[in-house]
Design an enzyme around this catalytic site. Structure first.
Site, short mmCIF file in Angstrom:
data_model
loop_
_atom_site.label_atom_id
_atom_site.label_comp_id
_atom_site.label_asym_id
_atom_site.label_seq_id
_atom_site.Cartn_x
_atom_site.Cartn_y
_atom_site.Cartn_z
N SER A 108 -9.33 -8.26 1.24
CA SER A 108 -9.40 -9.06 0.01
C SER A 108 -10.84 -9.21 -0.47
O SER A 108 -11.10 -9.13 -1.66
CB SER A 108 -8.87 -10.47 0.26
OG SER A 108 -7.57 -10.44 0.74
N HIS A 133 -7.55 -2.50 -3.07
CA HIS A 133 -7.22 -3.93 -3.02
C HIS A 133 -5.97 -4.21 -3.86
O HIS A 133 -6.02 -4.22 -5.08
CB HIS A 133 -8.40 -4.77 -3.51
CG HIS A 133 -8.12 -6.23 -3.54
ND1 HIS A 133 -8.45 -7.05 -4.59
CD2 HIS A 133 -7.48 -7.04 -2.63
CE1 HIS A 133 -8.05 -8.28 -4.32
NE2 HIS A 133 -7.46 -8.30 -3.14
N GLU A 179 -7.18 -2.41 -7.07
CA GLU A 179 -8.58 -2.07 -7.29
C GLU A 179 -8.99 -0.99 -6.28
O GLU A 179 -8.74 -1.14 -5.09
CB GLU A 179 -9.45 -3.32 -7.13
CG GLU A 179 -9.20 -4.33 -8.24
CD GLU A 179 -9.86 -5.67 -7.99
OE1 GLU A 179 -10.85 -5.97 -8.65
OE2 GLU A 179 -9.37 -6.41 -7.10
N ASN A 213 -11.14 -10.78 -8.26
CA ASN A 213 -11.43 -12.07 -7.63
C ASN A 213 -12.72 -12.69 -8.14
O ASN A 213 -12.88 -13.92 -8.12
CB ASN A 213 -11.45 -11.93 -6.10
CG ASN A 213 -10.07 -12.16 -5.53
OD1 ASN A 213 -9.30 -12.97 -6.06
ND2 ASN A 213 -9.71 -11.44 -4.48
N1 LIG Z 1 -1.92 -12.06 1.46
C1 LIG Z 1 -2.50 -11.73 0.31
O1 LIG Z 1 -2.24 -12.33 -0.75
C2 LIG Z 1 -3.48 -10.58 0.28
C3 LIG Z 1 -3.79 -9.99 -0.95
C4 LIG Z 1 -4.65 -8.90 -0.98
C5 LIG Z 1 -5.21 -8.43 0.21
N2 LIG Z 1 -4.90 -9.04 1.40
C6 LIG Z 1 -5.51 -8.50 2.63
O2 LIG Z 1 -4.56 -7.66 3.28
C7 LIG Z 1 -4.77 -7.72 4.70
C8 LIG Z 1 -3.47 -8.15 5.37
O3 LIG Z 1 -3.12 -9.43 4.90
P1 LIG Z 1 -1.64 -10.01 5.06
O4 LIG Z 1 -1.56 -11.17 4.14
O5 LIG Z 1 -0.65 -8.91 4.97
O6 LIG Z 1 -1.70 -10.54 6.57
P2 LIG Z 1 -0.49 -10.70 7.61
O7 LIG Z 1 -0.98 -11.64 8.64
O8 LIG Z 1 0.77 -11.00 6.90
O9 LIG Z 1 -0.36 -9.24 8.23
C9 LIG Z 1 -1.31 -8.67 9.08
C10 LIG Z 1 -0.58 -7.80 10.07
O10 LIG Z 1 -1.54 -7.07 10.84
C11 LIG Z 1 -1.02 -7.00 12.15
N3 LIG Z 1 -2.09 -6.66 13.09
C12 LIG Z 1 -3.02 -7.49 13.62
N4 LIG Z 1 -3.83 -6.78 14.44
C13 LIG Z 1 -3.39 -5.50 14.41
C14 LIG Z 1 -3.80 -4.31 15.05
N5 LIG Z 1 -4.84 -4.31 15.90
N6 LIG Z 1 -3.11 -3.16 14.81
C15 LIG Z 1 -2.06 -3.18 13.97
N7 LIG Z 1 -1.63 -4.28 13.34
C16 LIG Z 1 -2.29 -5.42 13.56
C17 LIG Z 1 -0.39 -8.36 12.39
O11 LIG Z 1 0.52 -8.33 13.48
C18 LIG Z 1 0.28 -8.60 11.05
O12 LIG Z 1 1.61 -8.11 11.02
C19 LIG Z 1 -5.94 -8.68 4.92
O13 LIG Z 1 -7.14 -7.96 4.99
C20 LIG Z 1 -5.89 -9.55 3.68
O14 LIG Z 1 -7.13 -10.15 3.38
C21 LIG Z 1 -4.03 -10.08 1.46
#
Ligand SMILES: NC(=O)c1ccc[n+]([C@@H]2O[C@H](COP(=O)([O-])OP(=O)(O)OC[C@H]3O[C@@H](n4cnc5c(N)ncnc54)[C@H](O)[C@@H]3O)[C@@H](O)[C@H]2O)c1
Length: 300
Positions: A112, A133, A145, A184
């Site tokens: 993010s 992104h 993005e 953002n």
């Molecule tokens: N949630 C949002 O609105 C949003 C929007 C844009 C970007 N992001 C970014 O996307 C990424 C994921 O966010 P999310 O909201 O999906 O989080 P989430 O917690 O829902 O999912 C993350 C996943 O990664 C897995 N994980 C952790 N360590 C791991 C590893 N070593 N190998 C494989 N899998 C692993 C976890 O088990 C989990 O299922 C982050 O970098 C976040 O900042 C999130």
């Protein structure tokens, strides 16, 4: 674009949605997650989404959960990482991806806010590394993005822009790896002023939101700020800025008002109170309203 092999690392909120979009676009998708229950449920979560959206439910057949990261990325043309927002973890994952992926595979992080440059700095082939992104939910919000670093090749950017455009997304090229990318930065410039208005007693939180939703918020989906500036005239925009900009918040850090809310345990939905109080029913209604709105504006 012909069918590509996509690998998704992390099957959480974003990862499963990203996998869904690529599968629906006809690509074969492998997906892995370190937490077994998240991997075991990923196909079911995608099926529920596809059903709910009225999309082709057969698309889920193109998604293959894979236990080991090495097997997940081995044949991929494009690898996208969506694990937790943790710099050392992301750096470790990309080192592992590079050790097992094809040398020509393009590698993307869905961070993010973290600098893509820092995530990718340890890679041997940094010219194929970039950021993509997505916005939540990935299958309803169009923007992706595409962030290049000083090392990213134009070919990697072009491939990624085309891949996402053809999957029905709206890719935007971010030419410099700056914090917050584009979306953002804009969003949080507005949030800073929103918090400041409340902090300085100009109105309450509900009024800030009501004003936006009843005025320029109505137009924002079809009229960007710079289109708007041209529409009213750059001369008028300049005159407005001369009066308004000196008066609005330009502090470089977070508002003390926001710091105080967090210190008091007012975390928003998760504690029942943030800028405003939220009952469970109000929280559910707001979430529903957002999803219904995004569904309605899909494809527009
Ligand atoms: N949630 C949002 O609105 C949003 C929007 C844009 C970007 N992001 C970014 O996307 C990424 C994921 O966010 P999310 O909201 O999906 O989080 P989430 O917690 O829902 O999912 C993350 C996943 O990664 C897995 N994980 C952790 N360590 C791991 C590893 N070593 N190998 C494989 N899998 C692993 C976890 O088990 C989990 O299922 C982050 O970098 C976040 O900042 C999130």
């Amino acid at each position: 674009m012909t069918k590509a092999k996509i690998a998704v690392i992390g099957a959480g909120l974003m990862g499963h949605g990203i996998a869904q979009v690529f599968a629906l676009a006809g690509h074969d998708v492998t997906i892995t997650d370190a937490h077994k229950p998240n991997l075991d449920t990923v196909k079911q979560r995608i099926s529920v989404n596809l059903h709910d959206l009225g999309d082709d439910e057969q698309a889920v057949a193109r998604v293959t959960p894979v236990a080991e990261l090495a097997d997940c990325v081995r044949d991929a043309d494009f690898v996208v990482e969506a694990v937790l927002e943790d710099m050392p973890l992301k750096q470790k994952i990309f080192a592992e991806i590079e050790a097992h992926a094809r040398p020509d595979a393009i590698l993307a992080s869905n961070t993010s806010v973290m600098p893509i440059t820092e995530i990718m700095q340890g890679l041997k082939h940094r010219e194929r590394a970039l950021g993509t992104h997505w916005w939540n939910p990935p299958f309803l919000v169009p923007l992706v993005e595409v962030i290049g670093t000083q090392w990213t090749s134009p070919e990697a950017i072009d491939f990624t822009m085309k891949l996402h455009a053809e999957a029905g997304k709206t890719p935007a090229h971010v030419k410099k790896d700056v914090p917050g990318f584009i979306g953002n930065r804009l969003q949080h410039a507005l949030w800073r002023e929103a918090v400041s208005l409340v902090e300085h007693g100009i109105c309450d939180a509900a009024t800030v939101d009501a004003v936006i939703k009843a005025s320029f918020g109505r137009r924002l989906a079809v009229l960007g700020p710079l289109e708007n500036a041209d529409l009213v005239g750059t001369d008028l925009s300049l005159a407005i800025h001369k009066t308004v900009l000196p008066a609005i918040d330009s502090r470089p850090g977070p508002s003390p008002y926001l710091e105080k809310l967090v210190k008091e345990g007012k975390f928003g939905f998760k504690s029942g109170e943030g800028f405003r109080k939220w009952s469970a029913e109000e929280q559910a209604a707001l979430r529903k309203r957002v999803v219904e709105h995004l569904k309605k504006s899909r494809g527009t």
